[in-house]
Write an enzyme that holds these catalytic residues in place. Structure first.
Site, mmCIF file in Angstrom:
data_model
loop_
_atom_site.group_PDB
_atom_site.id
_atom_site.type_symbol
_atom_site.label_atom_id
_atom_site.label_comp_id
_atom_site.label_asym_id
_atom_site.label_seq_id
_atom_site.Cartn_x
_atom_site.Cartn_y
_atom_site.Cartn_z
ATOM 1 C CG HIS A 17 20.566 28.425 11.742
ATOM 2 N ND1 HIS A 17 19.817 29.551 12.000
ATOM 3 C CD2 HIS A 17 19.917 27.771 10.763
ATOM 4 C CE1 HIS A 17 18.761 29.572 11.203
ATOM 5 N NE2 HIS A 17 18.789 28.503 10.444
ATOM 6 C CE LYS A 41 12.466 31.253 5.396
ATOM 7 N NZ LYS A 41 13.592 30.519 5.972
ATOM 8 N NE ARG A 90 14.017 23.369 11.000
ATOM 9 C CZ ARG A 90 13.480 24.497 10.621
ATOM 10 N NH1 ARG A 90 13.463 25.513 11.423
ATOM 11 N NH2 ARG A 90 12.928 24.624 9.423
ATOM 12 C CB SER A 128 14.996 32.253 11.384
ATOM 13 O OG SER A 128 16.278 31.699 11.385
HETATM 14 O O1 PNS Z 1 17.331 29.492 5.565
HETATM 15 P P1 PNS Z 1 16.490 29.355 4.322
HETATM 16 O O2 PNS Z 1 15.669 30.609 4.077
HETATM 17 O O3 PNS Z 1 15.629 28.123 4.333
HETATM 18 O O4 PNS Z 1 17.531 29.162 3.123
HETATM 19 C C1 PNS Z 1 17.095 29.125 1.781
HETATM 20 C C2 PNS Z 1 18.227 29.637 0.873
HETATM 21 C C3 PNS Z 1 18.606 31.060 1.256
HETATM 22 C C4 PNS Z 1 19.425 28.705 1.016
HETATM 23 C C5 PNS Z 1 17.698 29.603 -0.599
HETATM 24 O O5 PNS Z 1 16.582 30.436 -0.715
HETATM 25 C C6 PNS Z 1 18.799 30.018 -1.577
HETATM 26 O O6 PNS Z 1 19.615 29.209 -1.950
HETATM 27 N N1 PNS Z 1 18.800 31.324 -1.981
HETATM 28 C C7 PNS Z 1 19.780 31.853 -2.909
HETATM 29 C C8 PNS Z 1 19.143 32.015 -4.300
HETATM 30 C C9 PNS Z 1 19.088 30.653 -5.000
HETATM 31 O O7 PNS Z 1 20.101 30.089 -5.365
HETATM 32 N N2 PNS Z 1 17.851 30.155 -5.220
HETATM 33 C C10 PNS Z 1 17.659 28.886 -5.930
HETATM 34 C C11 PNS Z 1 17.835 27.666 -5.046
HETATM 35 S S1 PNS Z 1 16.513 27.461 -3.910
#
Ligand code: PNS
Length: 159
Positions: A17, A41, A90, A128
Site C-alpha cells: 500500500h 472483511k 497486484r 493485509s
Molecule cells: O482494501 P479493500 O478491502 O480491497 O478495499 C475495498 C474498499 C474498502 C475500497 C471497498 O469495499 C469500498 O469502497 N468500501 C466503501 C463502501 C462502498 O462504496 N462500497 C461500494 C463500492 S465496492
C-alpha cells in the site's frame, strides 16, 4: 495533475500500500488515503485506529493526507471536485474485483473515474489478510508492513 483518492480497508496498511501511495504522490498534487469499510472483511483495527496508524506511516509525504469514512466511496468522491480514485493492482487475481468495483462506482456516480497503478513486484504477494494471518500465528511481519504499523500490531498483540 489533480487530487487522487486512494480508498481501502488497510487493516493493516502494508508496504505494498505504501508503495502505491508513494508513487501516487509523485503523479498527483494531493493524495487522500481514504480508510473505508469493506463489509466482507473482519477487521483487527477500528477505522479511527487505522487512520491514526496510516497518518504516522505517511508523515514523510507532505502531499498525502488521511481521512476515513463509514459510507459509500462515491459519496466521498462527490465532495471532492475532479478527484480520481486510485487503486493498486497486484496481480491478475485483483483485476476482476477491481474492475467490478470501478464499474459499480461509475454506475453510482458517472464522474467516478478509477485509475490503476501496478504494484512493485517485490510486494505483489503481500496482502493485509495474509499479514494478519502470519501475525496471528506469531510469524515475522516486519518486512511486510511499515515500522509504524508493526509497532501498532505489536502493541495490539497477536491473539
Ligand atoms: O482494501 P479493500 O478491502 O480491497 O478495499 C475495498 C474498499 C474498502 C475500497 C471497498 O469495499 C469500498 O469502497 N468500501 C466503501 C463502501 C462502498 O462504496 N462500497 C461500494 C463500492 S465496492
Amino acid at each position: 495533475m489533480s487530487e487522487a483518492i486512494y480508498p481501502g480497508s488497510f487493516d493493516p496498511l502494508t508496504k505494498g500500500h505504501l508503495d502505491i501511495i508513494t508513487r501516487a504522490s509523485k503523479v498527483f498534487s494531493v493524495v487522500t488515503v481514504l480508510v473505508s469499510v469493506n463489509t466482507a472483511k473482519k477487521v483487527m483495527f477500528s477505522l479511527d485506529e487505522r487512520k491514526q496508524m496510516i497518518e504516522e506511516a505517511v508523515s514523510h509525504l507532505p502531499n498525502v493526507k488521511v481521512e476515513s469514512t463509514d459510507g459509500l466511496l462515491v459519496d466521498y468522491v462527490k465532495t471532492k471536485n475532479n478527484a480520481v480514485i486510485v487503486k493498486g493492482l497486484r496481480a491478475l487475481l485483483d483485476f476482476e474485483d477491481e474492475f467490478r468495483m470501478a464499474l459499480i462506482n461509475r454506475h453510482l456516480y458517472e464522474n467516478a473515474e478509477t485509475v490503476f497503478l501496478t504494484t512493485s513486484m517485490e510486494y505483489a504477494h503481500i496482502s493485509s489478510s495474509l499479514v494478519k494471518e502470519v501475525f496471528y500465528f506469531g510469524g515475522d511481519i516486519s518486512s511486510m508492513v511499515p515500522k509504524e504499523i508493526l509497532s501498532w500490531c505489536n502493541r495490539r498483540g497477536n491473539k
